[in-house]
Scaffold this active site. Structure first.
Site, mmCIF file in Angstrom:
data_model
loop_
_atom_site.group_PDB
_atom_site.id
_atom_site.type_symbol
_atom_site.label_atom_id
_atom_site.label_comp_id
_atom_site.label_asym_id
_atom_site.label_seq_id
_atom_site.Cartn_x
_atom_site.Cartn_y
_atom_site.Cartn_z
ATOM 1 C CG ASN A 9 -1.729 1.345 1.272
ATOM 2 O OD1 ASN A 9 -1.911 1.908 0.379
ATOM 3 N ND2 ASN A 9 -2.436 1.322 2.475
ATOM 4 C CG HIS A 94 -5.815 1.655 5.548
ATOM 5 N ND1 HIS A 94 -5.265 2.702 6.294
ATOM 6 C CD2 HIS A 94 -4.925 0.780 5.432
ATOM 7 C CE1 HIS A 94 -4.247 2.217 6.651
ATOM 8 N NE2 HIS A 94 -3.848 1.186 5.743
ATOM 9 C CD GLU A 163 -5.738 -1.202 8.656
ATOM 10 O OE1 GLU A 163 -4.745 -1.068 8.520
ATOM 11 O OE2 GLU A 163 -6.742 -0.461 8.929
ATOM 12 N N GLY A 224 4.881 1.240 4.824
ATOM 13 C CA GLY A 224 6.093 1.906 4.642
ATOM 14 C C GLY A 224 7.274 1.033 3.716
#
Length: 240
Positions: A9, A94, A163, A224
């Site tokens: 992502n 998200h 997540e 990241g």
């Protein structure tokens, strides 16, 4: 056997030039043994056609989709527009969308259903905040999210990503066995063995092998660490 899914992502990073440079460095690093793994690059809207046009061992994903096919929704994008750009997957729900753009379980559900109506495979994100975790109600919170988000959704055309919000971009990592426990709980709750369940939250080359060795973690949603070609290639080429 459930397929392994490695999704990057990119969030609001990478110009077209930067995306092109990433692909030039990334694609040659993918090992031949990774061909049974589904690699997904979820770029910003401005890069989606470029990602689709380049030949590579990956599929293209988007980071958002609207619940309507057209209308006066400034700044939004319809599913058929994504399909036209060669997109096959789309992230929905998200935690950053829920926090910064006030997305609710109701709007997440509408986005999921409209994505599937246009043959996109949604990657549904669910997870708990630090306060929910400290209160000991992680499971109840996630079950509630799933019940509301998945109404009328086809489980055969879905990916779920767990997540833990407290681990996103913080450097804190959920222990692999704890992540596996929550992923197993999610699988049991949705009652569909075939749905791939990913883990997302400070995934990096240093912890990918341990995460992928877990029985109920079918892949990862990477933030990241997906921005740098060598880093993401190591994740895609995980070893167990």
């Amino acid at each position: 056997m459930r397929r392994k899914v490695l999704a990057g992502n990119w969030k609001m990073y990478k110009t077209r030039g930067e995306a092109r440079a990433f692909l030039e460095a990334f694609v040659p690093l993918i090992s031949p043994g990774a061909e049974n793994r589904e690699v997904i690059l979820c770029g910003p809207f401005t890069c989606l056609d470029l990602l689709s046009a380049q030949a590579g061992p990956y599929a293209v994903g988007a980071q958002n989709v609207h619940w309507a096919d057209h209308g006066a929704y400034t700044g939004e994008i319809a599913p058929q527009m994504l399909v036209e750009l060669g997109v096959h997957y789309v992230i929905v729900g998200h935690s950053e969308r829920r926090e910064y753009f006030n997305e609710t379980d109701s709007t997440v559900n509408r986005r999921l259903n409209n994505a599937q109506d246009h043959d996109l495979v949604p990657i549904l994100c669910v997870g708990e905040t630090e306060s929910v975790r400290k209160d000991g109600i992680t499971e109840a919170h996630i079950r509630s999210q799933l019940d509301r988000d998945l109404e009328l959704v086809d489980m055969r055309r879905l990916i779920i990503a767990y997540e833990p919000i407290w681990a996103i971009g913080t450097g804190k990592t959920c222990e692999a066995n704890e992540a596996n426990r929550v992923c197993a709980m999610i699988r049991k709750h949705v009652n569909f063995e075939g749905v791939p369940i990913l883990y997302g939250g400070s995934v990096k080359p240093e912890n990918i092998d341990e995460l992928m060795a877990q029985s109920d973690i079918d892949g990862v949603l990477v933030g990241g660490a997906s921005l740098e070609a060598k880093s993401f290639a190591r994740i895609v080429n995980f070893e167990v």
